[in-house]
Scaffold this active site. Structure first.
Site, PDB file in Angstrom:
ATOM      1  N   TRP A  25       0.863  -1.171   0.000  1.00  0.00           N
ATOM      2  CA  TRP A  25       0.000   0.000   0.000  1.00  0.00           C
ATOM      3  C   TRP A  25       0.906   1.230   0.000  1.00  0.00           C
ATOM      4  O   TRP A  25       1.850   1.304   0.805  1.00  0.00           O
ATOM      5  CB  TRP A  25      -0.890  -0.019   1.245  1.00  0.00           C
ATOM      6  CG  TRP A  25      -2.041   0.922   1.134  1.00  0.00           C
ATOM      7  CD1 TRP A  25      -2.015   2.259   1.402  1.00  0.00           C
ATOM      8  CD2 TRP A  25      -3.364   0.599   0.708  1.00  0.00           C
ATOM      9  NE1 TRP A  25      -3.252   2.791   1.177  1.00  0.00           N
ATOM     10  CE2 TRP A  25      -4.103   1.802   0.749  1.00  0.00           C
ATOM     11  CE3 TRP A  25      -3.993  -0.560   0.301  1.00  0.00           C
ATOM     12  CZ2 TRP A  25      -5.445   1.863   0.400  1.00  0.00           C
ATOM     13  CZ3 TRP A  25      -5.323  -0.501  -0.042  1.00  0.00           C
ATOM     14  CH2 TRP A  25      -6.034   0.694  -0.002  1.00  0.00           C
ATOM     15  N   HIS A  55      -0.716  -4.777   6.096  1.00  0.00           N
ATOM     16  CA  HIS A  55      -1.649  -4.558   4.989  1.00  0.00           C
ATOM     17  C   HIS A  55      -0.931  -4.852   3.672  1.00  0.00           C
ATOM     18  O   HIS A  55      -0.757  -3.981   2.821  1.00  0.00           O
ATOM     19  CB  HIS A  55      -2.148  -3.107   5.034  1.00  0.00           C
ATOM     20  CG  HIS A  55      -3.438  -2.897   4.352  1.00  0.00           C
ATOM     21  ND1 HIS A  55      -3.540  -2.324   3.122  1.00  0.00           N
ATOM     22  CD2 HIS A  55      -4.698  -3.204   4.729  1.00  0.00           C
ATOM     23  CE1 HIS A  55      -4.798  -2.267   2.766  1.00  0.00           C
ATOM     24  NE2 HIS A  55      -5.529  -2.795   3.723  1.00  0.00           N
ATOM     25  N   HIS A  59      -4.449 -10.857   2.908  1.00  0.00           N
ATOM     26  CA  HIS A  59      -4.620 -10.600   4.336  1.00  0.00           C
ATOM     27  C   HIS A  59      -6.090 -10.357   4.659  1.00  0.00           C
ATOM     28  O   HIS A  59      -6.906 -10.188   3.763  1.00  0.00           O
ATOM     29  CB  HIS A  59      -3.778  -9.393   4.769  1.00  0.00           C
ATOM     30  CG  HIS A  59      -4.206  -8.117   4.120  1.00  0.00           C
ATOM     31  ND1 HIS A  59      -3.841  -7.769   2.840  1.00  0.00           N
ATOM     32  CD2 HIS A  59      -4.996  -7.114   4.571  1.00  0.00           C
ATOM     33  CE1 HIS A  59      -4.380  -6.602   2.528  1.00  0.00           C
ATOM     34  NE2 HIS A  59      -5.088  -6.179   3.568  1.00  0.00           N
ATOM     35  N   ASP A  61      -8.874  -7.961   6.855  1.00  0.00           N
ATOM     36  CA  ASP A  61      -9.060  -6.689   7.541  1.00  0.00           C
ATOM     37  C   ASP A  61      -9.963  -6.961   8.732  1.00  0.00           C
ATOM     38  O   ASP A  61     -11.185  -7.015   8.610  1.00  0.00           O
ATOM     39  CB  ASP A  61      -9.696  -5.635   6.624  1.00  0.00           C
ATOM     40  CG  ASP A  61      -8.686  -4.865   5.811  1.00  0.00           C
ATOM     41  OD1 ASP A  61      -7.482  -5.101   5.970  1.00  0.00           O
ATOM     42  OD2 ASP A  61      -9.105  -4.014   4.994  1.00  0.00           O
ATOM     43  N   HIS A  65      -9.125  -2.774  12.275  1.00  0.00           N
ATOM     44  CA  HIS A  65      -8.430  -2.007  11.238  1.00  0.00           C
ATOM     45  C   HIS A  65      -9.176  -0.702  10.935  1.00  0.00           C
ATOM     46  O   HIS A  65      -8.555   0.314  10.657  1.00  0.00           O
ATOM     47  CB  HIS A  65      -8.295  -2.863   9.980  1.00  0.00           C
ATOM     48  CG  HIS A  65      -7.598  -2.207   8.840  1.00  0.00           C
ATOM     49  ND1 HIS A  65      -6.328  -1.684   8.934  1.00  0.00           N
ATOM     50  CD2 HIS A  65      -7.985  -2.008   7.558  1.00  0.00           C
ATOM     51  CE1 HIS A  65      -5.968  -1.187   7.763  1.00  0.00           C
ATOM     52  NE2 HIS A  65      -6.961  -1.358   6.918  1.00  0.00           N
ATOM     53  N   HIS A 166     -16.133  -1.207   3.967  1.00  0.00           N
ATOM     54  CA  HIS A 166     -15.688  -1.897   5.180  1.00  0.00           C
ATOM     55  C   HIS A 166     -16.788  -1.856   6.248  1.00  0.00           C
ATOM     56  O   HIS A 166     -17.136  -2.875   6.836  1.00  0.00           O
ATOM     57  CB  HIS A 166     -14.430  -1.237   5.755  1.00  0.00           C
ATOM     58  CG  HIS A 166     -13.156  -1.572   5.055  1.00  0.00           C
ATOM     59  ND1 HIS A 166     -12.789  -0.998   3.858  1.00  0.00           N
ATOM     60  CD2 HIS A 166     -12.148  -2.410   5.401  1.00  0.00           C
ATOM     61  CE1 HIS A 166     -11.603  -1.472   3.509  1.00  0.00           C
ATOM     62  NE2 HIS A 166     -11.187  -2.337   4.420  1.00  0.00           N
TER      63      HIS A 166
END
Length: 184
Positions: A25, A55, A59, A61, A65, A166
């Site tokens: 990222w 991250h 993976h 989240d 997070h 999210h």
């Protein structure tokens, strides 16, 4: 994960291998590995050291997070991430919304892997990705989905600060798996 469409209990590793070339990222710590203490120094073993952001690569989240009071990885039941899954391909759709997702038969599954048209080259961070909308998350809950996996590094636009995807998934009881290796 094992794929429901294939022979029962056929396990498929969907994780991207970590390497010095894996994309990270922007702004995060890239992956590196080094032998911190060789066997010659310790007398018995080589001791490695990994430095990276969490991250990176394939993976999850965990809710922590994006929510200060959310579950951390150690609080989540590992069984959420293990078991039969269905892989769908949404092609070049820009959003993972109700309209797009309702085109697929999601009956009887709890884990959904979504392949996009993004090439998911593990050495290149994408510039733009499809993302989950609030009505997409609500639709997935209605279908009984408990885990969504995508072959991109987020379920929100890369420049999002509110992380609506999210939060919508969380509010609908759906866990997040990111950046799985492109499956055929």
């Amino acid at each position: 994960m094992f794929n429901q469409n294939q022979q029962e209990n056929q396990w498929i590793d969907i994780s991207q291998p970590l390497s010095k070339d894996i994309a990270h990222w922007p702004g995060d710590t890239p992956f590196s590995y080094e032998v911190a203490y060789p066997k010659e120094e310790t007398g018995s073993v080589n001791i490695g050291q990994i430095t990276t952001s969490t991250h990176i690569g394939t993976h999850i989240d965990a809710p922590f997070h994006f929510k200060n009071d959310g579950q951390r990885v150690l609080d989540i039941d590992l069984n959420i991430y293990i078991g039969a899954s269905r892989l769908i391909d949404i092609g070049d759709a820009k959003e993972m919304n109700r309209e797009v997702l309702s085109q697929f038969n999601l009956d009887g599954i709890a884990r959904l892997l979504i392949r996009t048209s993004i090439k998911n080259n593990p050495t290149v961070f994408p510039k733009d990705i499809p993302y989950v909308t609030r009505d997409g998350a609500e639709f997935l809950k209605e279908q009984g989905i408990k885990l969504i996996g995508v072959n991109v590094p987020s379920v929100d636009p890369l420049d999002s600060k509110d992380l609506e995807g999210h939060h919508a998934l969380y509010e609908n009881g759906i866990y997040i798996l990111l950046n799985f290796r492109r499956l055929k």
